[in-house]
Write a protein that holds these residues in place. Structure first.
Motif, mmCIF file in Angstrom:
data_model
loop_
_atom_site.group_PDB
_atom_site.id
_atom_site.type_symbol
_atom_site.label_atom_id
_atom_site.label_comp_id
_atom_site.label_asym_id
_atom_site.label_seq_id
_atom_site.Cartn_x
_atom_site.Cartn_y
_atom_site.Cartn_z
ATOM 1 N N ASP A 26 -20.604 4.566 19.651
ATOM 2 C CA ASP A 26 -19.816 5.171 20.719
ATOM 3 C C ASP A 26 -18.867 4.153 21.359
ATOM 4 O OD1 ASP A 26 -22.113 5.184 23.545
ATOM 5 O OD2 ASP A 26 -21.721 3.678 22.053
ATOM 6 N N HIS A 27 -18.821 2.934 20.842
ATOM 7 C CA HIS A 27 -17.820 1.977 21.284
ATOM 8 C C HIS A 27 -17.101 1.436 20.050
ATOM 9 C CE1 HIS A 27 -21.414 -0.564 20.625
ATOM 10 N NE2 HIS A 27 -20.566 -1.520 20.302
ATOM 11 N N THR A 28 -15.872 1.006 20.253
ATOM 12 C CA THR A 28 -15.041 0.548 19.148
ATOM 13 C C THR A 28 -15.012 -0.967 19.113
ATOM 14 O OG1 THR A 28 -13.664 2.514 19.393
ATOM 15 C CG2 THR A 28 -12.744 0.704 18.135
ATOM 16 N N HIS A 43 -26.390 -1.458 20.365
ATOM 17 C CA HIS A 43 -26.717 -1.479 21.787
ATOM 18 C C HIS A 43 -28.030 -2.238 21.947
ATOM 19 C CE1 HIS A 43 -23.812 1.793 21.918
ATOM 20 N NE2 HIS A 43 -23.784 1.646 23.213
ATOM 21 N N PRO A 70 -23.600 -3.130 25.073
ATOM 22 C CA PRO A 70 -22.951 -2.795 23.797
ATOM 23 C C PRO A 70 -22.495 -4.082 23.106
ATOM 24 C CG PRO A 70 -21.967 -1.577 25.629
ATOM 25 C CD PRO A 70 -22.835 -2.633 26.213
ATOM 26 N N LEU A 88 -19.715 -6.183 25.133
ATOM 27 C CA LEU A 88 -18.834 -5.459 26.047
ATOM 28 C C LEU A 88 -19.516 -5.380 27.411
ATOM 29 C CD1 LEU A 88 -17.839 -2.678 23.512
ATOM 30 C CD2 LEU A 88 -16.469 -4.651 24.184
ATOM 31 N N GLU A 91 -23.906 -1.314 30.416
ATOM 32 C CA GLU A 91 -23.949 0.076 30.888
ATOM 33 C C GLU A 91 -25.319 0.332 31.504
ATOM 34 O OE1 GLU A 91 -23.432 2.189 27.248
ATOM 35 O OE2 GLU A 91 -21.352 1.573 27.008
#
Length: 116
Positions: A26-28, A43, A70, A88, A91
């Motif tokens: 879900d992340h690039t 993750h 992430p 990143l 979250e």
């Protein structure tokens, strides 16, 4: 250590083992741009913390906060990770977890019901 601290500690320990998340895309991640390297987004759980127990509708709950980092990992066929791998922004996810249904404990919680 108070009973509330012991309860929260036990829940955190139990929850940490149960919350192993599979890799999600879900992340690039940026392409490394070198032949032989694969991009592996993942993750990593970095913290699990439970709030104080509270009662709602005759049942007992805690609010569990899970912090996930992430990651963008680069790995080659030999299993070597590139130093260009990066993380990143962390979250946080908050979820309501039932620990007691009435006067009966809900697994994996093994403390007294109602909590003290």
């Amino acid at each position: 250590m108070s009973k509330a601290s012991a309860i929260c500690g036990a829940l955190v320990a139990a929850g940490a083992g149960m919350l192993s998340l599979p890799a999600r895309a879900d992340h690039t991640c940026d392409a490394l741009g070198e032949p032989g390297w694969s991009t592996v987004p993942s993750h990593e759980i970095v913290n699990v913390a439970d709030g104080a127990p509270y009662q709602a509708g005759g049942n007992w709950f805690v609010d569990r906060t899970t912090t996930v980092l992430p990651m963008c990992n680069y790995i080659n066929a030999s299993g070597n990770y590139s130093l260009r791998s990066y993380s990143l922004i962390p979250e946080e996810k908050i979820e309501r977890v039932m620990i007691c249904r009435g006067t009966a404990a809900v697994a994996p919680y093994a403390g007294p019901c109602p909590p003290k």
